[in-house]
Write a protein that holds these residues in place. Structure first.
Motif, PDB file in Angstrom:
ATOM      1  N   ILE A 140       0.893  -1.212   0.000  1.00  0.00           N
ATOM      2  CA  ILE A 140       0.047   0.090   0.098  1.00  0.00           C
ATOM      3  C   ILE A 140       0.961   1.374   0.079  1.00  0.00           C
ATOM      4  CG2 ILE A 140      -1.814   1.213   1.210  1.00  0.00           C
ATOM      5  CD1 ILE A 140      -2.823  -1.289  -0.081  1.00  0.00           C
ATOM      6  N   MET A 141       1.816   1.213   0.801  1.00  0.00           N
ATOM      7  CA  MET A 141       2.854   2.234   0.944  1.00  0.00           C
ATOM      8  C   MET A 141       3.423   2.581  -0.635  1.00  0.00           C
ATOM      9  SD  MET A 141       2.293   3.501   3.782  1.00  0.00           S
ATOM     10  CE  MET A 141       3.648   5.049   3.582  1.00  0.00           C
ATOM     11  N   PHE A 142       3.842   1.545  -1.085  1.00  0.00           N
ATOM     12  CA  PHE A 142       4.492   1.796  -2.625  1.00  0.00           C
ATOM     13  C   PHE A 142       3.352   2.240  -3.552  1.00  0.00           C
ATOM     14  CE2 PHE A 142       7.427  -1.862  -1.093  1.00  0.00           C
ATOM     15  CZ  PHE A 142       8.410  -1.076  -0.803  1.00  0.00           C
ATOM     16  N   ALA A 143       2.252   1.820  -3.490  1.00  0.00           N
ATOM     17  CA  ALA A 143       1.153   2.213  -4.111  1.00  0.00           C
ATOM     18  C   ALA A 143       0.618   3.925  -4.079  1.00  0.00           C
ATOM     19  CB  ALA A 143      -0.177   1.480  -4.010  1.00  0.00           C
ATOM     20  N   LEU A 144       0.827   4.114  -2.631  1.00  0.00           N
ATOM     21  CA  LEU A 144       0.786   5.587  -2.678  1.00  0.00           C
ATOM     22  C   LEU A 144       1.682   6.277  -2.873  1.00  0.00           C
ATOM     23  CD1 LEU A 144      -1.054   5.157   1.102  1.00  0.00           C
ATOM     24  CD2 LEU A 144      -2.182   5.771  -1.114  1.00  0.00           C
ATOM     25  N   SER A 145       2.963   5.966  -2.849  1.00  0.00           N
ATOM     26  CA  SER A 145       4.271   6.602  -3.305  1.00  0.00           C
ATOM     27  C   SER A 145       4.063   7.032  -4.897  1.00  0.00           C
ATOM     28  CB  SER A 145       5.566   5.963  -2.844  1.00  0.00           C
ATOM     29  OG  SER A 145       5.564   4.889  -3.471  1.00  0.00           O
ATOM     30  N   PHE A 146       3.508   5.640  -5.529  1.00  0.00           N
ATOM     31  CA  PHE A 146       3.330   6.106  -7.046  1.00  0.00           C
ATOM     32  C   PHE A 146       2.373   7.369  -7.150  1.00  0.00           C
ATOM     33  CE2 PHE A 146       0.860   5.327 -10.812  1.00  0.00           C
ATOM     34  CZ  PHE A 146       1.626   5.291 -11.735  1.00  0.00           C
ATOM     35  N   CYS A 147       1.335   7.224  -6.432  1.00  0.00           N
ATOM     36  CA  CYS A 147       0.402   8.357  -6.368  1.00  0.00           C
ATOM     37  C   CYS A 147       1.055   9.781  -6.314  1.00  0.00           C
ATOM     38  CB  CYS A 147      -0.783   8.123  -5.579  1.00  0.00           C
ATOM     39  SG  CYS A 147      -1.717   6.609  -5.940  1.00  0.00           S
ATOM     40  N   VAL A 148       1.947   9.683  -5.328  1.00  0.00           N
ATOM     41  CA  VAL A 148       2.515  11.124  -4.818  1.00  0.00           C
ATOM     42  C   VAL A 148       3.471  11.560  -6.200  1.00  0.00           C
ATOM     43  CG1 VAL A 148       3.876  12.188  -3.256  1.00  0.00           C
ATOM     44  CG2 VAL A 148       2.133  10.845  -2.474  1.00  0.00           C
ATOM     45  N   SER A 149       4.105  10.393  -6.646  1.00  0.00           N
ATOM     46  CA  SER A 149       4.737  10.789  -7.709  1.00  0.00           C
ATOM     47  C   SER A 149       4.087  11.367  -9.049  1.00  0.00           C
ATOM     48  CB  SER A 149       5.671   9.594  -8.405  1.00  0.00           C
ATOM     49  OG  SER A 149       4.769   8.624  -9.034  1.00  0.00           O
ATOM     50  N   LEU A 150       3.012  10.909  -9.158  1.00  0.00           N
ATOM     51  CA  LEU A 150       2.057  11.537 -10.075  1.00  0.00           C
ATOM     52  C   LEU A 150       1.936  13.123  -9.862  1.00  0.00           C
ATOM     53  CD1 LEU A 150      -0.430   9.005 -11.303  1.00  0.00           C
ATOM     54  CD2 LEU A 150       1.412   9.670 -12.320  1.00  0.00           C
ATOM     55  N   PHE A 151       1.962  13.555  -8.531  1.00  0.00           N
ATOM     56  CA  PHE A 151       1.685  14.894  -8.027  1.00  0.00           C
ATOM     57  C   PHE A 151       2.949  15.525  -8.401  1.00  0.00           C
ATOM     58  CE2 PHE A 151      -1.030  13.360  -4.010  1.00  0.00           C
ATOM     59  CZ  PHE A 151      -1.890  13.103  -5.036  1.00  0.00           C
ATOM     60  N   ALA A 152       4.156  14.947  -8.225  1.00  0.00           N
ATOM     61  CA  ALA A 152       5.311  15.520  -8.445  1.00  0.00           C
ATOM     62  C   ALA A 152       5.342  15.971 -10.204  1.00  0.00           C
ATOM     63  CB  ALA A 152       6.442  14.522  -8.316  1.00  0.00           C
ATOM     64  N   VAL A 153       5.197  14.559 -10.982  1.00  0.00           N
ATOM     65  CA  VAL A 153       5.066  14.900 -12.228  1.00  0.00           C
ATOM     66  C   VAL A 153       3.997  16.109 -12.796  1.00  0.00           C
ATOM     67  CG1 VAL A 153       4.363  13.841 -14.459  1.00  0.00           C
ATOM     68  CG2 VAL A 153       5.565  12.443 -12.819  1.00  0.00           C
ATOM     69  N   SER A 154       2.910  16.314 -12.031  1.00  0.00           N
ATOM     70  CA  SER A 154       1.938  17.433 -12.361  1.00  0.00           C
ATOM     71  C   SER A 154       2.609  18.726 -12.110  1.00  0.00           C
ATOM     72  CB  SER A 154       0.716  17.201 -11.614  1.00  0.00           C
ATOM     73  OG  SER A 154      -0.129  18.344 -11.510  1.00  0.00           O
ATOM     74  N   GLU A 155       3.591  18.820 -11.105  1.00  0.00           N
ATOM     75  CA  GLU A 155       4.128  20.017 -10.734  1.00  0.00           C
ATOM     76  C   GLU A 155       5.061  20.299 -11.648  1.00  0.00           C
ATOM     77  OE1 GLU A 155       4.202  22.408  -8.157  1.00  0.00           O
ATOM     78  OE2 GLU A 155       2.348  21.630  -7.289  1.00  0.00           O
ATOM     79  N   LEU A 156       5.869  19.275 -12.128  1.00  0.00           N
ATOM     80  CA  LEU A 156       7.008  19.231 -13.029  1.00  0.00           C
ATOM     81  C   LEU A 156       6.511  19.900 -14.459  1.00  0.00           C
ATOM     82  CD1 LEU A 156      10.197  18.965 -13.454  1.00  0.00           C
ATOM     83  CD2 LEU A 156       9.723  16.707 -14.166  1.00  0.00           C
ATOM     84  N   LEU A 157       5.392  19.109 -14.772  1.00  0.00           N
ATOM     85  CA  LEU A 157       4.903  19.231 -16.142  1.00  0.00           C
ATOM     86  C   LEU A 157       4.068  20.507 -16.261  1.00  0.00           C
ATOM     87  CD1 LEU A 157       4.591  15.832 -17.651  1.00  0.00           C
ATOM     88  CD2 LEU A 157       6.636  17.332 -18.066  1.00  0.00           C
TER      89      LEU A 157
END
Length: 105
Positions: A56-73
């Motif tokens: 679950i923590m790995f899945a949530l970290s993937f979701c947060v990585s999408l937040f980071a991609v959103s900020e980056l792009l």
């Protein structure tokens, strides 16, 4: 830029905690498990609970990585997808853990 940095810090924290759980450590930090009486803890399969919560923590970290991609792009669609997945993972986790006796010995 601050949002991107914050997302990365949260993502790394989730990954580190996921790795600790995967190794069977850190169960005392799981909410609910740490407040259980000793008798009840003895009836729980701590290893299986830790493995599940690590996933679950790995899945949530993937979701947060999408937040980071959103900020980056600077594209909101990644944030919306990440937030939707984040909520779905949390709902799935609550339903899966609280239904049935999946983590009983």
């Amino acid at each position: 830029m601050l949002g991107l940095l914050l997302d990365l810090v949260i993502m790394i924290a989730f990954i580190v905690y996921g790795i600790a759980l995967w190794q069977g450590k850190g169960a005392s930090l799981l909410t609910g498990y740490n407040t259980m009486p000793i008798e009840k803890k003895m009836r729980m399969n701590e290893r299986a609970l830790c493995k599940f919560m690590a996933k679950i923590m790995f899945a949530l970290s993937f979701c947060v990585s999408l937040f980071a991609v959103s900020e980056l792009l600077e594209e909101d669609v990644y944030f919306i997808v990440g937030l939707t997945l984040f909520i779905l993972v949390l709902v799935f986790t609550l339903l899966y853990v609280n239904t049935g006796n999946r983590f009983k010995k």
